[in-house]
Write an enzyme that holds these catalytic residues in place. Structure first.
Site, PDB file in Angstrom:
ATOM      1  CG  ASN A 471      -2.274  -0.687   0.859  1.00 55.54           C
ATOM      2  OD1 ASN A 471      -2.495  -1.123  -0.263  1.00 55.54           O
ATOM      3  ND2 ASN A 471      -3.146  -0.805   1.841  1.00 55.54           N
ATOM      4  CE1 TYR A 472       1.812   3.640   3.882  1.00 59.54           C
ATOM      5  CE2 TYR A 472       3.890   3.007   4.878  1.00 59.54           C
ATOM      6  CZ  TYR A 472       2.614   3.506   5.004  1.00 59.54           C
ATOM      7  OH  TYR A 472       2.137   3.877   6.237  1.00 59.54           O
ATOM      8  NE  ARG A 473       0.832  -0.108  -6.480  1.00 60.98           N
ATOM      9  CZ  ARG A 473       0.319  -1.312  -6.723  1.00 60.98           C
ATOM     10  NH1 ARG A 473       1.106  -2.348  -6.897  1.00 60.98           N
ATOM     11  NH2 ARG A 473      -0.987  -1.472  -6.765  1.00 60.98           N
TER      12      ARG A 473
END
Length: 562
Positions: A471-473
């Site tokens: 989700n912290y791409r």
């Protein structure tokens, strides 16, 4: 403008809208999609959910959920059409028709993908924008809720609060994040040490598969249900909604924020934080920020400890005086409040702000930013922290966020969900840099700063693989052009460690032709991406050029009226 000119302006506007209609009719992509959708959707409805580049609303619809201004430039590749479904059946039709027409389909729920992968692609593509599918149904009888993929975390928290003052959900602190993407990539927040991840509390889901079928947990099977809870659901289908289990929260919680400069014992506090934050009472979550700052015209660094405690301030102060005396916390540093007020406080609202503030989607809010991530499994020694301060000061802009693990996270097996970063990880690092200046020079400068700090941290973080949080791409972790198993393994093992293999098996079973894909998606073991001459770029470019020709023509007419 003279009154005598008003009739001409009115006629021009009428002409413009008639022209838009005629352009939509003459756009072969628009027409082909409309024709396909109307095989299962009434024509008026199908027409209303198609937003092509010739539609006056196109720019506002596209930009509304772009959360990173780096991907909101004139040179950014943009979708030919945005599909905005109003019903689950519209999603099924969009999946089927996109394949028939030979176009890639990107799926966007809240637009917070840090690399813009939900709305950017280098070949002609459609965006399936889920923002209308935002229904939330809370059932306090069994303490569950069905949440549409297009809902935001703020809307979820608000609806929980409306039904119960002693229930919450373990998810992120940013209220505008879309539920679909957040839970798809695991999801976490201030309740992580007490209750684990968001996906640890997903009990059912509805998903449209590559054949357009709407499946629930029972009909999709446990393998696919496992994959969409942290494995990046956009690799496997389109999640319509998740059914979540709510968690109990006390009537009173406590929050605090304490800041210290280097001259105020910051090194000792940070060193101690690394062992206390992951091992203290699971009711306490402590985040630490590390930032370069300037004080009295001198560059230095500052730490900030931000915390949520599920209990009153007396018990919190007593706990920290025993476990973490270096922090020197007292009751005067604490605020007792309710869980919903703590949600607002963590979202940078003042205490006492009405919960309705969580319903603000804050559209068109996009700054320039870059994010990266790491996991720390052994405390950084004081000598390492001293060198880290100097690096932060040298770079001048990039900050770091340390998020403590432990508690419930240590009790869940790494293969329980695709998210593997459980026991053995003390905390997660987010590297964070924001800037205001547009242009390639600023982009290169600040993204390079983030990379340099990430490189500097190599000796202190996880290895073999160097892990990262989906989700912290971060496209620097790796990307794919051919969607091969080998390409996917580079970023797949960083995000999922040993769970990458099972994700590939699920992908191979449910989407063997790799329709659902992005630059960091899970590939099938043997990728055979389908192409269609129907969606050839030649007539698409012609259609777009025609559209812009008429728009420029109209603007030239209108400018003569003023």
């Amino acid at each position: 403008m003279p009154n005598s000119m008003r009739p001409y302006l009115l006629l021009s506007l009428v002409f413009f809208f008639n022209l838009y209609h005629s352009m939509a009719v003459s756009d072969p992509t628009h027409q082909a999609l409309l024709q396909c959708l109307t095989q299962s959707i009434p024509t008026d409805t199908a027409s209303s959910i198609i937003v092509s580049k010739c539609n006056p609303s196109y720019t506002s619809v596209l930009r509304s959920y772009i959360r990173n201004a780096r991907f909101n430039t004139s040179s950014t590749p943009k979708p030919l059409i945005i599909i905005t479904p109003l019903d689950e059946s519209h999603v099924s039709a969009a999946v089927i028709c996109s394949q028939k027409l030979g176009f890639q389909l990107k799926i966007r729920s809240g637009g917070h993908d840090y690399e813009g992968l939900s709305y950017v692609f280098d070949k002609p593509f459609f965006v399936l924008d889920m923002y209308n599918l935002r229904s939330i149904t809370v059932n306090m009888a069994d303490e569950t809720a069905w949440v549409g993929a297009g809902a935001t975390l703020g809307e979820l928290y608000y609806n929980i609060w409306k039904n119960s003052k002693v229930h919450g959900f373990p998810a992120g602190v940013c209220p505008t994040v879309g539920v679909g993407g957040h839970l798809s990539g695991a999801g976490y927040g201030t309740l992580i040490r007490k209750y684990g991840l968001s996906v640890d509390h997903v009990v059912d889901a509805k998903l449209v598969d590559v054949n357009g079928n709407i499946l629930d947990r029972k009909t999709m099977g446990e393998d696919l249900f496992w994959a969409i809870r942290g494995g990046g659901a956009a690799s496997f289908g389109v999640v319509l909604s998740y059914k979540i289990k709510l968690v109990p929260v006390p009537e009173t919680v406590t929050v605090f924020r304490i800041e210290r400069l280097l001259t105020e014992n910051a090194t000792d506090i940070t060193f101690k934080w690394q062992t206390i934050a992951p091992t203290t009472d699971e009711n306490l979550f402590m985040r630490m920020l590390l930032q370069p700052v300037t004080r009295n015209k001198k560059k230095t660094a500052r730490i900030s400890v931000i915390a949520l405690y599920l209990g009153d301030s007396d018990s919190l102060v007593s706990l920290l005086q025993k476990d973490f005396p270096e922090l020197s916390i007292g009751k005067s540093n604490c605020n007792e409040t309710t869980w919903i007020d703590s949600v607002l406080w963590w979202a940078n609202f003042d205490l006492g702000t009405p919960p309705t503030a969580l319903l603000d989607r804050d559209l068109n809010d996009a700054g320039f930013l870059k994010r990266k991530s790491d996991y720390v499994q052994t405390p950084i020694p004081k000598s390492g922290l001293e060198s880290l301060w100097q690096k932060l000061i040298e770079l001048g802009k990039v900050g770091m966020v340390f998020n403590s693990y432990g508690g419930r996270m240590d009790q869940i097996k790494p293969d329980e969900t695709p998210f593997p970063h459980r026991a053995g990880n003390l905390y997660k690092i987010q590297y964070s840099v924001n800037w205001e200046q547009p242009g390639n020079e600023a982009d290169k400068n600040f993204t390079t700063q983030a990379k340099l700090l990430h490189d500097f941290m190599t000796p202190f973080v996880s290895k073999n693989p160097r892990s990262a949080y989906l989700n912290y791409r971060d496209i620097d972790v790796g990307s794919t052009k051919k969607w091969s198993y080998e390409e996917g393994k580079v970023y797949g093992e960083s995000y999922f460690n040993g769970n990458y293999e099972r994700l590939v098996d699920v992908k191979t079973a449910v989407d063997p032709n790799n329709f659902f894909r992005n630059e960091q998606s899970i590939p099938p073991r043997s990728s055979s991406i389908l192409h269609s001459s129907y969606g050839s770029a030649t007539y698409l470019i012609t259609a777009v050029h025609t559209c812009w020709y008429y728009i420029i023509f109209i603007f030239s007419l209108c400018s003569d009226l003023f």
